[in-house]
Write an enzyme that holds these catalytic residues in place. Sequence first.
Site, PDB file in Angstrom:
ATOM      1  N   GLU A  65      56.221  14.797   6.205  1.00 19.94           N
ATOM      2  CA  GLU A  65      55.524  14.450   4.965  1.00 19.94           C
ATOM      3  C   GLU A  65      55.333  15.677   4.074  1.00 19.94           C
ATOM      4  O   GLU A  65      55.428  15.583   2.846  1.00 19.94           O
ATOM      5  CB  GLU A  65      54.174  13.810   5.279  1.00 19.94           C
ATOM      6  CG  GLU A  65      54.252  12.453   5.959  1.00 19.94           C
ATOM      7  CD  GLU A  65      54.443  12.546   7.472  1.00 19.94           C
ATOM      8  OE1 GLU A  65      54.529  11.499   8.120  1.00 19.94           O
ATOM      9  OE2 GLU A  65      54.517  13.684   8.005  1.00 19.94           O
ATOM     10  N   GLU A 313      63.198  27.159  10.524  1.00 19.78           N
ATOM     11  CA  GLU A 313      64.593  27.547  10.343  1.00 19.78           C
ATOM     12  C   GLU A 313      65.552  26.353  10.384  1.00 19.78           C
ATOM     13  O   GLU A 313      66.749  26.527  10.572  1.00 19.78           O
ATOM     14  CB  GLU A 313      65.004  28.561  11.407  1.00 19.78           C
ATOM     15  CG  GLU A 313      64.335  29.918  11.276  1.00 19.78           C
ATOM     16  CD  GLU A 313      64.965  30.958  12.170  1.00 19.78           C
ATOM     17  OE1 GLU A 313      65.413  31.995  11.631  1.00 19.78           O
ATOM     18  OE2 GLU A 313      65.023  30.740  13.396  1.00 19.78           O
TER      19      GLU A 313
END
Length: 421
Positions: A65, A313
Amino acid sequence: MIRFFYSLLVYFLLPFTCFKLIYRGFRQPDYLKYWGERYGFYSASTKKIWDARKILWIHAVSVGETKAAIPLIKLFLKKYPRHYLLITHGTPTGRATSIDIKDSRISRIYLPFDTPDATKRFLSTFKPEMGLLLETELWFNLIHQGFQKSIPLYLVNARLSEKSFQLYKRISLLVKPSLQELKGVLAQTRNDAKRFEALGAKNVEVMGNLKFDVTPPRDTNKQSAALKKHLHLKNQSVLLIASSRQGEEEVILQHLLKLRYKNLVTIFVPRHPQRFKEVELMLKKYRASFIKRSDKKIKVKPYQFILGDSMGEMYSYYTLANIALMGGTILPYGGQNLIESMAMKVPVILGPHTYNFHDVSNEAIRTGAGLRIHTLNQLEKVLPQMLKSSTQLKMKQACSDMMHTHQGATLKILNKIKSMI
């Protein structure tokens, strides 16, 4: 009356939340921080600071979200330079998720547990002009308190799977009044909109999916190049197991060990960081040749697997990948967000369980941006097919076309809510 009994239940369960936070804190210490926010208690200085500010509030419970909200956050800060932005979360990983924006007008805290008192203190302290609740965050006391205080609340990027729809139908006496107290429901798809309308929601509109507007962080290429060098990746093909869930890594590993591809490296990136050690032990159990992202120095030697035990990452991992196998789809978790993969032009393999991302998964398969497998035995056939250069080019283009088709939800949502700001 129904909300009264719901509140009694929440108050009854409230003492147990302490034990839950402590238990989770053993695996993820950040759960032991900021408890005051969890219960709606704020210092006098906090109240004083926020008292004079113009505030928009966005609730993004966790990582997915928060990432979805990034385009909206960027556009809001640009359009409304005199406003401040309060972002609330429910998990430490959501709170820690990079939003690639450095702006002193952004503050991030935990949303309190859904008791009438805590939600009232929260709204009285921060006094937002408007609240945007992302995806399926229906907190019944919070919504009611916002309605009572005449704070317009929208459910944005709203989605509702068939599974959740059936659950909410059983408690419709609680759900329907809350949906009708919202200023509006801005749904991702027509199917989502229909389900919300069937539950009694008013002012439902289809706006599209914010996640199609998300762009990679500015330094992604630089970071992925450094990661590739660190991992000693050269000309190997890379399969990314993206956001895998508990139990999935082991069954996937069992099948991959049988395939024996000489030039294929598989990167496991578990969905939850507290499971990194668990997956490492699993790889050792099977005596798999692997390295870890967190290793400071990695020897130049052949290996089949990489454990992506790092946070923030994911875009770099996608940059390295030729194919992504989406986590949460192999076992019945309902799937994870495949739009990030398509944004990086990485074709996806989906398992049978995609009910949380039903529409976008089906469209990815229909347009050729992804393939579905029903059992992991099919990997033996699917992987060589998808790694062909001609297939890669077609699927990458399909990813790009699908992204382009669905972009624009951010501007639609901001145009819808601007009259309330």
